[in-house]
Design a protein around this motif. Structure first.
Motif, mmCIF file in Angstrom:
data_model
loop_
_atom_site.group_PDB
_atom_site.id
_atom_site.type_symbol
_atom_site.label_atom_id
_atom_site.label_comp_id
_atom_site.label_asym_id
_atom_site.label_seq_id
_atom_site.Cartn_x
_atom_site.Cartn_y
_atom_site.Cartn_z
ATOM 1 N N TRP A 13 0.568 -0.644 0.030
ATOM 2 C CA TRP A 13 -0.202 -0.061 0.308
ATOM 3 C C TRP A 13 0.992 1.379 -0.274
ATOM 4 C CZ3 TRP A 13 -3.691 1.499 -2.031
ATOM 5 C CH2 TRP A 13 -4.449 2.917 -1.400
ATOM 6 N N LYS A 14 1.686 1.386 0.736
ATOM 7 C CA LYS A 14 2.771 1.979 0.843
ATOM 8 C C LYS A 14 3.616 2.650 -0.712
ATOM 9 C CE LYS A 14 5.596 3.360 4.523
ATOM 10 N NZ LYS A 14 6.965 3.076 5.553
ATOM 11 N N ILE A 15 3.462 1.400 -1.581
ATOM 12 C CA ILE A 15 3.669 1.368 -2.803
ATOM 13 C C ILE A 15 2.763 2.106 -3.901
ATOM 14 C CG2 ILE A 15 5.150 0.577 -4.889
ATOM 15 C CD1 ILE A 15 6.460 -0.837 -2.854
ATOM 16 N N ASN A 20 1.294 6.346 -6.778
ATOM 17 C CA ASN A 20 2.756 6.704 -6.465
ATOM 18 C C ASN A 20 3.950 5.676 -7.659
ATOM 19 O OD1 ASN A 20 3.649 8.704 -4.574
ATOM 20 N ND2 ASN A 20 3.735 6.728 -3.219
ATOM 21 N N LEU A 21 2.901 4.512 -8.169
ATOM 22 C CA LEU A 21 2.911 2.987 -9.599
ATOM 23 C C LEU A 21 2.775 3.736 -10.423
ATOM 24 C CD1 LEU A 21 5.237 1.062 -9.141
ATOM 25 C CD2 LEU A 21 2.357 0.121 -8.768
ATOM 26 N N ASN A 22 3.765 4.370 -11.394
ATOM 27 C CA ASN A 22 2.720 4.900 -12.758
ATOM 28 C C ASN A 22 1.665 5.428 -13.014
ATOM 29 O OD1 ASN A 22 4.145 3.528 -15.232
ATOM 30 N ND2 ASN A 22 2.108 3.237 -16.266
ATOM 31 N N VAL A 50 7.644 -7.622 -7.938
ATOM 32 C CA VAL A 50 6.440 -7.739 -7.458
ATOM 33 C C VAL A 50 6.050 -6.173 -8.640
ATOM 34 C CG1 VAL A 50 4.014 -7.022 -5.935
ATOM 35 C CG2 VAL A 50 5.990 -8.718 -5.725
ATOM 36 N N CYS A 51 6.503 -5.004 -8.226
ATOM 37 C CA CYS A 51 6.513 -4.021 -8.446
ATOM 38 C C CYS A 51 6.468 -4.154 -10.332
ATOM 39 C CB CYS A 51 6.949 -2.218 -7.980
ATOM 40 S SG CYS A 51 6.488 -2.501 -6.360
ATOM 41 N N GLU A 52 7.654 -5.050 -10.653
ATOM 42 C CA GLU A 52 7.771 -4.615 -11.809
ATOM 43 C C GLU A 52 6.262 -5.545 -13.246
ATOM 44 O OE1 GLU A 52 11.674 -6.614 -12.486
ATOM 45 O OE2 GLU A 52 12.252 -4.974 -11.276
ATOM 46 N N THR A 53 5.836 -6.879 -12.013
ATOM 47 C CA THR A 53 4.844 -6.742 -12.851
ATOM 48 C C THR A 53 3.153 -6.287 -13.436
ATOM 49 O OG1 THR A 53 6.102 -9.162 -11.218
ATOM 50 C CG2 THR A 53 2.657 -9.330 -12.496
#
Length: 112
Positions: free
Chosen positions: A23-25, A30-32, A103-106
Motif C-alpha cells: 500500500w505504501k507503494i 505512486n506507481l505509474n 512484484v512492482c515490475e509485474t
C-alpha cells in the motif's frame, strides 16, 4: 452491501504487514501514476487492491490460501472478477517480503 462496506472498512484498519508494504507503494498514485484503492468491495467479495481505470486487482495471499478449500474459493472468486473484465494478479506474502521490486515490475506491466 452495507455489510461488505463495514467489513472492508475494518480490513483497511487491520491490514497485514505485507498489505501495508504494498500500500505504501501503491497509494497516492505512486506507481505509474495509477490510482489504487484498498479493501474494495465488488459484489460479494472484497479485493485487496484495485485500480479501477486499468481493471486491475491485486491480491496478497498468505499460507492459508494454499489449502484446498481456499484454492477452490480463490479460483471461483477470480473467475467472478474476470467475468467482470478485471485482471487479477496474485502474490504470496513471501513475494512481498523477499521480492518487492519484482512484484512492482509485474504490476507495472499491467498499468502501462
Amino acid at each position: 452491501m452495507a455489510k461488505n462496506t463495514d467489513l472492508a472498512r475494518n480490513l483497511r484498519k487491520n491490514m497485514t504487514k505485507q498489505e501495508k508494504v504494498l500500500w505504501k507503494i501503491l497509494r497516492n498514485t505512486n506507481l505509474n501514476n495509477c490510482k489504487f484503492k484498498r479493501q474494495y468491495p465488488i459484489g460479494d467479495y472484497i479485493v485487496d487492491f484495485i485500480c479501477i481505470e486499468k481493471f486491475l486487482i491485486i491480491e496478497i495471499d498468505g499460507g492459508q490460501h494454499n489449502q484446498y478449500k481456499n484454492i477452490k474459493y480463490d479460483n471461483e472468486r477470480t473467475k467472478y472478477l474476470e467475468k467482470r473484465g478485471f485482471k487479477v494478479l496474485r502474490f504470496w506474502n513471501n513475494d512481498i517480503d523477499l521480492n518487492i521490486n519484482g512484484v512492482c515490475e509485474t504490476i507495472i506491466k499491467y498499468v502501462i
